[in-house]
Write an enzyme that holds these catalytic residues in place. Structure first.
Site, PDB file in Angstrom:
ATOM      1  N   ARG A  18       0.812  -1.208   0.000  1.00 36.25           N
ATOM      2  CA  ARG A  18       0.000   0.000   0.000  1.00 36.25           C
ATOM      3  C   ARG A  18       0.846   1.259   0.000  1.00 36.25           C
ATOM      4  NH1 ARG A  18      -3.121   2.103  -2.592  1.00 36.25           N
ATOM      5  NH2 ARG A  18      -4.142   0.063  -2.618  1.00 36.25           N
ATOM      6  N   LYS A  40       1.682  24.667  -2.625  1.00 35.42           N
ATOM      7  CA  LYS A  40       0.385  24.030  -2.350  1.00 35.42           C
ATOM      8  C   LYS A  40       0.548  22.512  -2.476  1.00 35.42           C
ATOM      9  CE  LYS A  40      -2.167  28.065  -4.005  1.00 35.42           C
ATOM     10  NZ  LYS A  40      -3.061  28.616  -5.046  1.00 35.42           N
ATOM     11  N   LYS A  86       5.121  38.881  -1.229  1.00 37.03           N
ATOM     12  CA  LYS A  86       3.756  38.854  -1.744  1.00 37.03           C
ATOM     13  C   LYS A  86       2.943  40.014  -1.183  1.00 37.03           C
ATOM     14  CE  LYS A  86       2.085  35.076  -3.153  1.00 37.03           C
ATOM     15  NZ  LYS A  86       1.348  33.800  -3.265  1.00 37.03           N
ATOM     16  N   GLU A 126       5.618  40.254  -5.904  1.00 40.57           N
ATOM     17  CA  GLU A 126       4.313  40.206  -6.549  1.00 40.57           C
ATOM     18  C   GLU A 126       3.834  41.615  -6.877  1.00 40.57           C
ATOM     19  OE1 GLU A 126       0.017  39.428  -4.647  1.00 40.57           O
ATOM     20  OE2 GLU A 126       1.260  37.623  -4.693  1.00 40.57           O
ATOM     21  N   ASP A 159       0.446  39.101 -10.938  1.00 40.05           N
ATOM     22  CA  ASP A 159      -0.544  38.296 -10.227  1.00 40.05           C
ATOM     23  C   ASP A 159      -1.982  38.681 -10.562  1.00 40.05           C
ATOM     24  OD1 ASP A 159      -1.051  36.226  -8.202  1.00 40.05           O
ATOM     25  OD2 ASP A 159      -1.895  37.865  -7.035  1.00 40.05           O
TER      26      ASP A 159
END
Length: 282
Positions: free
Chosen positions: A98, A133, A165, A198, A220
């Protein structure tokens, strides 16, 4: 911790999570000294990834397990292909089955998805990037899969690049303050890291270019027309990266604006695992 130590520690924890105090089904039905063989059967077309990880799992759990590899990582595969066989104690094969499949199915799904994006960019200069992410704890494996699919890693974590950012800019009090503080920090710490920032508007692009001192500008959440204007405005003085609202359907249109990179979170957080199984053959 280097990458190999990370992989080993993660595999150890994953085995502990799955096996606990014993695989009681296998232990109760299979004699401890019985030997057997199984094959990794691909059940869906895609890009294969995770063969090397499977080898790590087998080696860690039982160094006497022997793999014969027929298809290497990063190779296109079709339904019915056999990627490898593994031979040794049946109990060891059953207890690692597995975990090996979990790694390979997810990594192959990521590699396959990434490759679909890469193919859409053929003929352009643009490269597709992943993001942070990722599944907690699985980041190095998932970013490895992105590379196997032909994509590029943006950054591994918060430690290997300065990425200023929107919240950093707002908390710092503006673009000049954020950039200048980043340079002061790097000089003070003796670190050599690239700086990306950004931009949310044409005005912010103008501010960034007035201050300078960055390596890449992230354009962005711009639409396609505005992205083209932004690339013209930057004029090759800095690397450019498009991010936000980009799908596989509009990917090429963004690339044709002339950006150097397009970052796509979906490479690692919106994928389907590739179907495969580990089947006993002896």
């Amino acid at each position: 911790m280097n990458e190999q130590e990370y992989y080993k520690a993660f595999i150890a924890q994953a085995i502990l999570e799955d096996v606990g105090d014993g695989d009681h089904t296998s232990l109760s039905t299979i004699p401890a000294d019985q030997m057997g063989k199984a094959q990794l059967l691909v059940k869906q077309d895609g890009i294969l990834a995770g063969v090397e990880v499977a080898q790590m799992v087998f080696n860690y759990f039982d160094p006497e397990l022997k793999m014969e590899v027929f298809i290497k990582d990063g190779t296109p595969v079709k339904k019915g292909d056999v990627a490898f066989t593994v031979e040794g104690k049946k109990l060891s094969i059953l207890q690692t089955e597995r975990l090996v499949l979990n790694f390979m199915q997810r990594m192959s799904g990521i590699a396959t998805t990434t490759n679909e994006y890469v193919k859409r960019l053929e003929g352009t200069k643009t490269r597709v990037l992943d993001t942070r992410k990722t599944t907690p704890g699985m980041r190095l494996f998932e970013k490895w899969a992105v590379r196997l699919g032909g994509g590029c890693n943006h950054r591994i974590g918060l430690y290997d690049m300065i990425l200023i950012k929107d919240n950093h800019i707002d908390f710092a009090g503006g673009i000049p303050q954020a950039i200048n503080r980043a340079h002061y920090y790097l000089n003070h710490k003796g670190k050599d890291l690239k700086i990306e920032i950004e931009a949310r508007s044409f005005d912010e692009i103008r501010q960034i270019m007035e201050v300078g001192g960055v390596d890449r500008i992230m354009i962005d959440n711009f639409n396609i027309e505005d992205t083209r204007k932004a690339v013209e405005m930057i004029g090759g003085r800095y690397e450019t990266e498009s991010s936000g609202g980009i799908t596989i359907e509009n990917l090429r249109e963004y690339a044709e604006c002339g950006v150097d990179f397009i970052s796509v979170g979906a490479l690692t957080h919106q994928i389907r695992s590739l179907d495969m199984s580990l089947k006993a053959i002896g």
